[in-house]
Write an enzyme that holds these catalytic residues in place. Sequence first.
Site, PDB file in Angstrom:
ATOM      1  N   ASP A 100       0.829  -1.356   0.121  1.00  0.00           N
ATOM      2  CA  ASP A 100      -0.056  -0.115  -0.031  1.00  0.00           C
ATOM      3  C   ASP A 100       0.823   1.425   0.122  1.00  0.00           C
ATOM      4  O   ASP A 100       0.435   2.265  -0.528  1.00  0.00           O
ATOM      5  CB  ASP A 100      -0.979  -0.096   1.203  1.00  0.00           C
ATOM      6  CG  ASP A 100      -0.310  -0.250   2.544  1.00  0.00           C
ATOM      7  OD1 ASP A 100       1.159  -0.257   2.484  1.00  0.00           O
ATOM      8  OD2 ASP A 100      -0.780  -0.356   3.539  1.00  0.00           O
ATOM      9  N   HIS A 101       2.131   1.217   0.458  1.00  0.00           N
ATOM     10  CA  HIS A 101       3.076   2.771   0.832  1.00  0.00           C
ATOM     11  C   HIS A 101       3.463   2.733  -0.504  1.00  0.00           C
ATOM     12  O   HIS A 101       4.155   4.092  -0.697  1.00  0.00           O
ATOM     13  CB  HIS A 101       3.741   2.197   1.737  1.00  0.00           C
ATOM     14  CG  HIS A 101       3.277   2.572   3.144  1.00  0.00           C
ATOM     15  ND1 HIS A 101       2.106   1.671   3.723  1.00  0.00           N
ATOM     16  CD2 HIS A 101       3.411   3.359   4.175  1.00  0.00           C
ATOM     17  CE1 HIS A 101       1.735   1.999   5.116  1.00  0.00           C
ATOM     18  NE2 HIS A 101       2.511   3.183   5.183  1.00  0.00           N
ATOM     19  N   ASP A 165       3.725  -0.956  11.644  1.00  0.00           N
ATOM     20  CA  ASP A 165       3.313   0.360  11.187  1.00  0.00           C
ATOM     21  C   ASP A 165       2.300   0.947  12.418  1.00  0.00           C
ATOM     22  O   ASP A 165       1.710   0.374  13.248  1.00  0.00           O
ATOM     23  CB  ASP A 165       2.196   0.323  10.058  1.00  0.00           C
ATOM     24  CG  ASP A 165       1.852   1.742   9.367  1.00  0.00           C
ATOM     25  OD1 ASP A 165       2.305   2.085   8.328  1.00  0.00           O
ATOM     26  OD2 ASP A 165       1.239   2.421  10.209  1.00  0.00           O
ATOM     27  N   ARG A 448      -1.731  12.768   9.976  1.00  0.00           N
ATOM     28  CA  ARG A 448      -0.454  13.342  10.281  1.00  0.00           C
ATOM     29  C   ARG A 448      -0.025  14.504   9.600  1.00  0.00           C
ATOM     30  O   ARG A 448      -0.504  14.508   8.239  1.00  0.00           O
ATOM     31  CB  ARG A 448       0.848  12.515   9.795  1.00  0.00           C
ATOM     32  CG  ARG A 448       0.922  11.061  10.728  1.00  0.00           C
ATOM     33  CD  ARG A 448       2.392  10.769  10.972  1.00  0.00           C
ATOM     34  NE  ARG A 448       2.113   9.813  12.328  1.00  0.00           N
ATOM     35  CZ  ARG A 448       2.630   8.670  12.313  1.00  0.00           C
ATOM     36  NH1 ARG A 448       3.301   8.034  11.262  1.00  0.00           N
ATOM     37  NH2 ARG A 448       2.450   7.981  13.342  1.00  0.00           N
ATOM     38  N   SER A 643       6.400   7.387  13.248  1.00  0.00           N
ATOM     39  CA  SER A 643       6.195   6.322  12.403  1.00  0.00           C
ATOM     40  C   SER A 643       7.209   5.012  13.113  1.00  0.00           C
ATOM     41  O   SER A 643       7.667   5.215  14.211  1.00  0.00           O
ATOM     42  CB  SER A 643       6.842   6.380  11.093  1.00  0.00           C
ATOM     43  OG  SER A 643       7.348   5.006  10.664  1.00  0.00           O
ATOM     44  N   ARG A 645       8.726   2.903  11.735  1.00  0.00           N
ATOM     45  CA  ARG A 645       9.936   2.497  10.916  1.00  0.00           C
ATOM     46  C   ARG A 645      11.143   2.077  11.412  1.00  0.00           C
ATOM     47  O   ARG A 645      11.740   3.226  12.207  1.00  0.00           O
ATOM     48  CB  ARG A 645       9.996   3.383   9.587  1.00  0.00           C
ATOM     49  CG  ARG A 645      10.507   4.895  10.041  1.00  0.00           C
ATOM     50  CD  ARG A 645      10.229   5.906   8.953  1.00  0.00           C
ATOM     51  NE  ARG A 645       9.173   6.495   8.595  1.00  0.00           N
ATOM     52  CZ  ARG A 645       8.513   7.531   8.223  1.00  0.00           C
ATOM     53  NH1 ARG A 645       9.523   8.554   8.064  1.00  0.00           N
ATOM     54  NH2 ARG A 645       7.200   7.650   7.902  1.00  0.00           N
TER      55      ARG A 645
HETATM   56  C1  MIC Z   1       3.420   6.400   8.287  1.00  0.00           C
HETATM   57  O1  MIC Z   1       2.341   6.989   8.358  1.00  0.00           O
HETATM   58  O2  MIC Z   1       4.247   7.318   8.763  1.00  0.00           O
HETATM   59  C2  MIC Z   1       3.880   5.229   8.047  1.00  0.00           C
HETATM   60  C3  MIC Z   1       4.465   5.313   6.678  1.00  0.00           C
HETATM   61  O3  MIC Z   1       2.667   4.481   7.804  1.00  0.00           O
HETATM   62  C4  MIC Z   1       4.737   4.575   9.002  1.00  0.00           C
HETATM   63  C5  MIC Z   1       5.474   3.460   8.565  1.00  0.00           C
HETATM   64  C6  MIC Z   1       6.533   3.666   7.582  1.00  0.00           C
HETATM   65  O4  MIC Z   1       7.458   4.488   7.914  1.00  0.00           O
HETATM   66  O5  MIC Z   1       6.692   2.728   6.817  1.00  0.00           O
HETATM   67  C7  MIC Z   1       4.314   4.393  10.376  1.00  0.00           C
HETATM   68  O6  MIC Z   1       3.339   5.195  10.783  1.00  0.00           O
HETATM   69  O7  MIC Z   1       4.534   3.479  11.034  1.00  0.00           O
HETATM   70 FE1  SF4 Z   2      -0.806   5.049   4.974  1.00  0.00          FE
HETATM   71 FE2  SF4 Z   2       0.399   5.655   7.373  1.00  0.00          FE
HETATM   72 FE3  SF4 Z   2      -0.800   7.208   5.877  1.00  0.00          FE
HETATM   73 FE4  SF4 Z   2      -2.231   5.189   7.123  1.00  0.00          FE
HETATM   74  S1  SF4 Z   2      -1.020   7.020   8.084  1.00  0.00           S
HETATM   75  S2  SF4 Z   2      -2.450   5.841   4.905  1.00  0.00           S
HETATM   76  S3  SF4 Z   2      -0.823   3.763   7.003  1.00  0.00           S
HETATM   77  S4  SF4 Z   2       0.865   6.256   5.309  1.00  0.00           S
END
Ligand code: MIC
Ligand code: SF4
Length: 754
Positions: A100-101, A165, A448, A643, A645
């Site tokens: 999805d990312h 995640d 976010r 995140s 990550r």
């Molecule tokens: C995000 O919303 O920042 C992400 C991308 O979903 C991350 C995960 C990632 O960095 O791959 C998260 O929230 O954990």
């Molecule tokens: Fe994707 Fe993270 Fe955004 Fe949700 S918050 S849509 S999991 S990047």
Amino acid sequence: TPLSVLDPAGSPTIEQTYAKMEKNIAIARKNINKPLTLAEKIIYGHLDDANFGVPKRGETYLKLRPDRVAMQDATAQMAVLQFISSGLPKTAVPSTIHCDHLITAEKGSVEDLNTANIVNKEVYDFLSSAGAKFGIGFWKPGSGIIHQIVLENYAFPGGLMIGTDSHTVNAGGLGMCAIGVGGADAVDVMAGMAWELKAPKVIGVHLTGKLSGWTSPKDVILKVADILTVKGGTGAIVEYFGPGVESISCTGMGTICNMGAEIGATCSTFPFTERMADYLVATNRSGIASAARSFAANLRADDGAQYDQIIEINLDNLKPLLNGPFTPDRANVAGAPMAAASAENGWPTELSAGLIGSCTNSSYEDLSRCADLTVQAKKAGLKFKVPYFVTPGSEQVRATIQRDGILDTFKEAGGTVLANACGPCIGQWNRTDVPMGVKNSIVTSYNRNFAKRADGNPETHAFVTSPEMVTVCSIAGTTTFDPAVDTITLPNGKEFKFDAPHGKELPPRGFDAGEETFQAPPADGTKLSVKVNPSSDRLALLEPFSAWDGKDMVNMPVLIKAKGKCTTDHISMAGPWLKYRGHLNNISNNMLIGAVNAENDKTNEIVNQHTGKWGKVPDTARDYKAAGISWVVIGDENYGEGSSREHAALEPRHLGGRAVIVKSFARIHETNLKKQGMLPLTFANPADYDKITGNDKISIVGLDKFAPGQQLTLKVTPASGAAFDIKVNHTFNDEQIEWFKNGSALNVMKKLNA
Ligand code: MIC
Ligand code: SF4
């Protein structure tokens, strides 16, 4: 009844799962001898050894047995690479991977998905073959966003799951404790080991009144974020209760739990309600709904349960909020208060784009309410005044809203439908209408809004709000619109006023599953192989980190003293860098490039203490590494917020970092650092942050006596002036100290399995 029909045969059933929980809860109840919160029931219900004694919330480390693991493609690559290093044949608990990312939003769903399938082919092939080999279900690109798919197929009341995640917490909408972790934690659970978590504190949110009119579930969490701030939930589970709960749909509860990540909460959860049952039935899980009904006494808090903190929210008094810019905890009430704050702070009020959907807000209910507003406007001859983007959360939602005419409604009013993926929410937005550096405002129903997150432009002021507010603001063209009082002047001079939105909680004609996007693993994958091309720039097998040499770490330069907010987006930026998530050396070129250097207030410009020259952060770290010099990072509050990550921990480890010394950490990042053999340390006296500069050298002494609960000492040698000592705290337990000594948690696991 299987927990999910998609899980491999022989996976635990809901009956087995509840029977085990019931036994564990009974033991915990006897030991603790007090009324229990719902969070405690779920957590203690999943203890590896229920006869464990009386846990102290906020202190005791617990060993838990999660019911499942979920991973998204941007983090799964590292998790799978670590699983490969562990040498284990197959995952021990039901697990899934979700693509999805990595899909960039540009032209629209079909074209963007085609492009993604071409540019990410190597990564998708790697993940799908690893899924088949290791027994992990694989959701193909286009299937939707991990958290929506988990809610539709896997989440169940009372369950415990982990996901790589931070928004894994979304599954709290179905009454789970669903917790975001780094890839290394997922590897532990897939390897059949118990998973460690510090017994969380429990924050109770008491909801009274009911949602109505213009307020939506999103406003509940925007309000909670306002009250608790981005670090207020650290180490705690947020548990909602009270009569107001009944007025919130299952997917609405998902939205509220989703953004618990923004306040640093371990997870959030809701007691089982009939609206959860309705959602389970609508998603073909009536067996789970009836099992949950019979188990309902264990799916809510006991009378008189004690919370560590209680927040009161009367839903009748709640107003639509827009949180931002640049941080999700700065709440502005829609309309006049938003206008006043904008004038005071110089935020542009003219809107440049509106975006709905994402994992936070893309339920049938959300989208049908937005469609209702769009239809109202259309009848008056109005369209979207600014670009309006819709990211459906899943293929099932997309197919259903397409069938029901909702997608057409958006398109006819000028909206663009993007692929079922994260898209702009994670910076996968090829935005061309607003040039870099131009100040502008956007509203999103995402979660976010850190600087540069959506479009890479530091001047984009992003406000997080409900999808309904995004829709009306996009029609009015301004961030200051209050639909309860404001009107829009029509070309004929008449005033148009919206009626409060109406939607359907669930599709009256049922869900349309859409295209088949799931690949089940074969029963036996042992003969399959997973290939990594040695010359790839996107994937690389991992080299084990070296063990600690048993000596104190002396005279390590401070690589950077980071000032203010330093989220994982600052430490390891997403967007354009997502493509290197499977290649540690390549992605390390983004290490800390977004962190603000306290010495000059600039990003990615630091002094190389070895050469005395200014340079970029990753280059300087590489230079130290080449010279055999270890280094440390100094940071502020809530370091590593955001995140899950683990690249934010792997990169400093790879480039020769040894310790990160800060005022406070976000939970997942602190664990990620420990897992990779780094030392996350906190100032015993936060004011000591001011005593250290980016030009100093630091020794960590007393490591031979490194023990739980014992402070360590830093010897600071300033660029000028006399050396001095500082005390630092850590939260390592005995087992975690072994991770440090052996170089990483993975090295310890390999030893145990050898
Ligand atoms: C995000 O919303 O920042 C992400 C991308 O979903 C991350 C995960 C990632 O960095 O791959 C998260 O929230 O954990
Ligand atoms: Fe994707 Fe993270 Fe955004 Fe949700 S918050 S849509 S999991 S990047």
